[in-house]
Design an enzyme around this catalytic site. Structure first.
Site, PDB file in Angstrom:
ATOM      1  N   GLY A  47       0.857  -1.191   0.000  1.00  0.00           N
ATOM      2  CA  GLY A  47       0.000   0.000   0.000  1.00  0.00           C
ATOM      3  C   GLY A  47       0.885   1.230   0.000  1.00  0.00           C
ATOM      4  N   THR A  50       0.176   5.944  -1.883  1.00  0.00           N
ATOM      5  CA  THR A  50      -0.518   7.152  -1.418  1.00  0.00           C
ATOM      6  C   THR A  50      -0.563   7.128   0.119  1.00  0.00           C
ATOM      7  OG1 THR A  50      -2.657   6.017  -1.592  1.00  0.00           O
ATOM      8  CG2 THR A  50      -2.055   7.402  -3.450  1.00  0.00           C
ATOM      9  N   GLY A  51      -1.035   8.214   0.711  1.00  0.00           N
ATOM     10  CA  GLY A  51      -1.339   8.252   2.137  1.00  0.00           C
ATOM     11  C   GLY A  51      -0.187   7.839   3.040  1.00  0.00           C
ATOM     12  N   ALA A 111      -2.599  -6.843  -4.104  1.00  0.00           N
ATOM     13  CA  ALA A 111      -1.784  -7.392  -2.998  1.00  0.00           C
ATOM     14  C   ALA A 111      -2.479  -8.554  -2.292  1.00  0.00           C
ATOM     15  CB  ALA A 111      -1.477  -6.294  -1.987  1.00  0.00           C
ATOM     16  N   LEU A 138      -2.616  -1.064   3.536  1.00  0.00           N
ATOM     17  CA  LEU A 138      -3.647  -1.197   2.506  1.00  0.00           C
ATOM     18  C   LEU A 138      -4.947  -0.551   2.968  1.00  0.00           C
ATOM     19  CD1 LEU A 138      -3.660  -4.826   1.071  1.00  0.00           C
ATOM     20  CD2 LEU A 138      -2.604  -2.785   0.143  1.00  0.00           C
ATOM     21  N   TYR A 234     -17.559   4.632  12.823  1.00  0.00           N
ATOM     22  CA  TYR A 234     -16.183   4.160  12.641  1.00  0.00           C
ATOM     23  C   TYR A 234     -15.837   3.041  13.626  1.00  0.00           C
ATOM     24  CZ  TYR A 234     -11.575   3.756  10.887  1.00  0.00           C
ATOM     25  OH  TYR A 234     -10.463   3.215  10.300  1.00  0.00           O
ATOM     26  N   LYS A 243     -10.907  -3.293  12.234  1.00  0.00           N
ATOM     27  CA  LYS A 243      -9.718  -2.800  12.934  1.00  0.00           C
ATOM     28  C   LYS A 243      -9.455  -3.624  14.202  1.00  0.00           C
ATOM     29  CE  LYS A 243      -8.349   0.451  10.138  1.00  0.00           C
ATOM     30  NZ  LYS A 243      -7.235   0.124   9.228  1.00  0.00           N
ATOM     31  N   LEU A 272      -6.754  11.881   8.830  1.00  0.00           N
ATOM     32  CA  LEU A 272      -6.181  12.723   7.785  1.00  0.00           C
ATOM     33  C   LEU A 272      -6.981  12.608   6.502  1.00  0.00           C
ATOM     34  CD1 LEU A 272      -2.382  12.056   8.211  1.00  0.00           C
ATOM     35  CD2 LEU A 272      -3.505  14.265   8.259  1.00  0.00           C
ATOM     36  N   THR A 274      -7.322  11.512   3.163  1.00  0.00           N
ATOM     37  CA  THR A 274      -6.714  10.637   2.159  1.00  0.00           C
ATOM     38  C   THR A 274      -7.866  10.154   1.268  1.00  0.00           C
ATOM     39  OG1 THR A 274      -7.006   8.568   3.381  1.00  0.00           O
ATOM     40  CG2 THR A 274      -4.953   9.756   3.785  1.00  0.00           C
TER      41      THR A 274
HETATM   42  P1  NAI Z   1      -4.823   5.405   0.908  1.00  0.00           P
HETATM   43  O1  NAI Z   1      -6.102   5.219   0.174  1.00  0.00           O
HETATM   44  O2  NAI Z   1      -4.135   6.721   0.767  1.00  0.00           O
HETATM   45  O3  NAI Z   1      -3.760   4.261   0.480  1.00  0.00           O
HETATM   46  C1  NAI Z   1      -4.129   2.964   0.231  1.00  0.00           C
HETATM   47  C2  NAI Z   1      -3.000   2.207  -0.443  1.00  0.00           C
HETATM   48  O4  NAI Z   1      -3.426   0.848  -0.637  1.00  0.00           O
HETATM   49  C3  NAI Z   1      -2.610   2.721  -1.838  1.00  0.00           C
HETATM   50  O5  NAI Z   1      -1.219   2.579  -2.020  1.00  0.00           O
HETATM   51  C4  NAI Z   1      -3.326   1.746  -2.778  1.00  0.00           C
HETATM   52  O6  NAI Z   1      -2.741   1.612  -4.067  1.00  0.00           O
HETATM   53  C5  NAI Z   1      -3.187   0.467  -1.983  1.00  0.00           C
HETATM   54  N1  NAI Z   1      -4.167  -0.559  -2.349  1.00  0.00           N
HETATM   55  C6  NAI Z   1      -5.514  -0.541  -2.243  1.00  0.00           C
HETATM   56  N2  NAI Z   1      -6.024  -1.737  -2.655  1.00  0.00           N
HETATM   57  C7  NAI Z   1      -4.980  -2.507  -3.009  1.00  0.00           C
HETATM   58  C8  NAI Z   1      -4.843  -3.839  -3.496  1.00  0.00           C
HETATM   59  N3  NAI Z   1      -5.896  -4.630  -3.693  1.00  0.00           N
HETATM   60  N4  NAI Z   1      -3.604  -4.290  -3.768  1.00  0.00           N
HETATM   61  C9  NAI Z   1      -2.491  -3.505  -3.591  1.00  0.00           C
HETATM   62  N5  NAI Z   1      -2.570  -2.264  -3.102  1.00  0.00           N
HETATM   63  C10 NAI Z   1      -3.779  -1.770  -2.822  1.00  0.00           C
HETATM   64  O7  NAI Z   1      -5.137   5.051   2.421  1.00  0.00           O
HETATM   65  P2  NAI Z   1      -4.606   5.568   3.835  1.00  0.00           P
HETATM   66  O8  NAI Z   1      -5.596   6.519   4.382  1.00  0.00           O
HETATM   67  O9  NAI Z   1      -3.169   5.922   3.780  1.00  0.00           O
HETATM   68  O10 NAI Z   1      -4.798   4.230   4.693  1.00  0.00           O
HETATM   69  C11 NAI Z   1      -3.777   3.314   4.965  1.00  0.00           C
HETATM   70  C12 NAI Z   1      -4.072   2.646   6.296  1.00  0.00           C
HETATM   71  O11 NAI Z   1      -4.056   3.654   7.317  1.00  0.00           O
HETATM   72  C13 NAI Z   1      -5.451   1.986   6.364  1.00  0.00           C
HETATM   73  O12 NAI Z   1      -5.373   0.820   7.109  1.00  0.00           O
HETATM   74  C14 NAI Z   1      -6.291   3.028   7.105  1.00  0.00           C
HETATM   75  O13 NAI Z   1      -7.389   2.469   7.783  1.00  0.00           O
HETATM   76  C15 NAI Z   1      -5.246   3.550   8.085  1.00  0.00           C
HETATM   77  N6  NAI Z   1      -5.562   4.850   8.696  1.00  0.00           N
HETATM   78  C16 NAI Z   1      -6.017   5.896   7.957  1.00  0.00           C
HETATM   79  C17 NAI Z   1      -6.359   7.093   8.573  1.00  0.00           C
HETATM   80  C18 NAI Z   1      -6.862   8.265   7.786  1.00  0.00           C
HETATM   81  O14 NAI Z   1      -7.419   9.186   8.390  1.00  0.00           O
HETATM   82  N7  NAI Z   1      -6.689   8.312   6.506  1.00  0.00           N
HETATM   83  C19 NAI Z   1      -6.206   7.266  10.031  1.00  0.00           C
HETATM   84  C20 NAI Z   1      -5.626   6.134  10.701  1.00  0.00           C
HETATM   85  C21 NAI Z   1      -5.340   4.954  10.053  1.00  0.00           C
END
Ligand code: NAI
Length: 395
Positions: A47, A50-51, A111, A138, A234, A243, A272, A274
């Site tokens: 993953g 991004t993010g 993935a 992811l 959530y 989670k 954040l 994203t």
């Molecule tokens: P994001 O949407 O920016 O990034 C997701 C990543 O997963 C990307 O690189 C995407 O290409 C990849 N991805 C998605 N499906 C895929 C697949 N089938 N195979 C390979 N790659 C795949 O998400 P973000 O927000 O960075 O989230 C990442 C983690 O952080 C998650 O577990 C989320 O729950 C957690 N998180 C997010 C918060 C937020 O506010 N955004 C806060 C706290 C935790």
């Protein structure tokens, strides 16, 4: 082509290569400005485009010259059609890494599938030998299970009762009530199947079976808790069950790594903007208010600041600080009682009329468009831009 933002619902279906490059360069500059940090030599980020995943990859590579392999699922560009932003982000990241002689290769595909896992394992074996850190970041709405072949879809629903609360359409600024029906048992199972810990465990099992993990290996996955305000949809909703499962999996993985002195961690990160969080009802309104309050208190962070703090003040300390449930907390500033108290007060007052002054809707929108490479002052969006950009180390 001339590339402009085109939104559909919560996503933007175009992205700008130069703007994505700018976003990556800003993050690299931030990490470099902080000086050298400790991160293991060989890092796999699942993953990574991004993010939080991208920010972790940048922190490892530019904070301590780590070799990184990134796995993600992004849309490549076609003539007249832009790639998804994670594609352009990765192209920019790898270009910069290679300029500095830092190893960086990437795999684009699902993935969750056996095929992508095997492809990644082969690359590790060939190029790096062993991995010291796996970041599991992811965020996906669907998962095709590699054994059953079932396609699970995750949902963002409350459990038990329907839930009504305020939300904002951040494109128009309209604040209105939204009602979400309670989930079914199937919704919970499906969401856990997609966003729970099973796939994380599968990755680590496969890597270990092939002897691709170094001794003292670490892995970290990201979770979220958040305040009472968003709890029903959530942490106590379907995604919260996933989670819970992800967090429990950290213990299972740690048990399986005893012989190599390995350890699995959960890091609870802050809310954040994203691509994933914009799709969750209620969260954009919460984030608009939270940003305002955190900025006023001088404690606002983006993904890169969060990851820098995770690496330097938590994950690589001799004694990793955790909460009573064993989780690393870098949501500590978001969850500060004074910050939450203020956000709750603003929540009561939030309406279409008040939000632009009491909340940071402008900041939310800017960050949303930044995710797709738009709204950067330094980028000229009026000039022709080549949408065909290659990722140099794509396998
Ligand atoms: P994001 O949407 O920016 O990034 C997701 C990543 O997963 C990307 O690189 C995407 O290409 C990849 N991805 C998605 N499906 C895929 C697949 N089938 N195979 C390979 N790659 C795949 O998400 P973000 O927000 O960075 O989230 C990442 C983690 O952080 C998650 O577990 C989320 O729950 C957690 N998180 C997010 C918060 C937020 O506010 N955004 C806060 C706290 C935790």
């Amino acid at each position: 082509m001339i590339i402009e933002p085109k939104t559909r619902g919560f996503i933007c279906i175009t992205s700008h290569p130069k703007g994505c490059e700018k976003s990556v360069l800003n993050q690299i500059d931030y990490i470099k400005s902080k000086g050298k940090i400790e991160s293991p030599k060989n890092v796999l980020v699942i993953g990574a485009s991004t993010g939080f995943g991208l920010a972790s990859r940048i922190t490892s590579a530019f904070g301590s010259n780590s070799s990184t392999i990134g796995v993600f699922f992004e849309k490549p560009p076609l003539e007249g059609k832009t790639a998804s932003s994670g594609w352009y982000n990765t192209a920019a990241f790898e270009t910069e890494a290679h300029k500095e002689g830092i190893y960086a290769k990437s795999i684009n595909g699902d993935a969750f599938s056996n095929e992508i896992k095997q492809k990644t394992l082969e690359l590790i074996k060939k190029d790096l030998g062993q991995i010291d850190l796996v970041v599991y970041s992811l965020a996906s709405p669907v998962r095709t299970h590699p054994v059953s072949g079932i396609r699970h879809k995750s949902t963002l629903k409350p459990i038990g009762n329907a839930y009504t609360n305020k939300t904002v359409d951040f494109h128009t600024g309209e604040v209105k009530n939204i009602s979400i029906d309670a989930c079914t048992e199937e919704d919970i199972k499906n969401t856990v199947a997609v966003m729970g810990g099973e796939d994380w465990e599968m990755w680590i099992d496969e890597l270990k079976k092939k002897d691709l993990l170094s001794s003292n290996f670490k892995t970290v996955a990201y979770s979220y808790i958040g305040p009472k305000l968003t709890e029903a949809v959530y942490r106590k909703g379907t995604i919260g069950k996933a989670k819970d499962h992800l967090e429990k999996t950290a213990f299972t993985i740690t048990d399986s790594l005893k012989d190599i002195n390995g350890k699995a961690y959960i890091s609870v990160n802050k809310a954040l903007v994203t691509q994933s969080s914009s799709a969750i009802p209620v969260i954009p309104l919460y984030i608009s208010l939270l940003y305002k309050v955190m900025k006023e208190n001088g404690v606002q962070e983006g993904c890169i600041e969060q990851m820098h703090r995770l690496y330097t003040e938590r994950l690589f300390l001799d004694q990793v600080p955790t909460d009573s449930e064993g989780r690393i907390r870098i949501d500590d500033w978001e969850m500060r009682p004074d910050i939450q108290e203020k956000v709750s007060q603003l929540w009561e007052k939030a309406s279409t009329e008040t939000l632009s002054s009491i909340g940071d809707l402008k900041g939310y929108k800017t960050e949303f468009f930044n995710l797709f490479g738009f709204n950067y002052d330094e980028v000229d969006y009026k000039i022709e831009t080549n949408e065909i950009v290659n990722i140099p180390g794509l396998q």
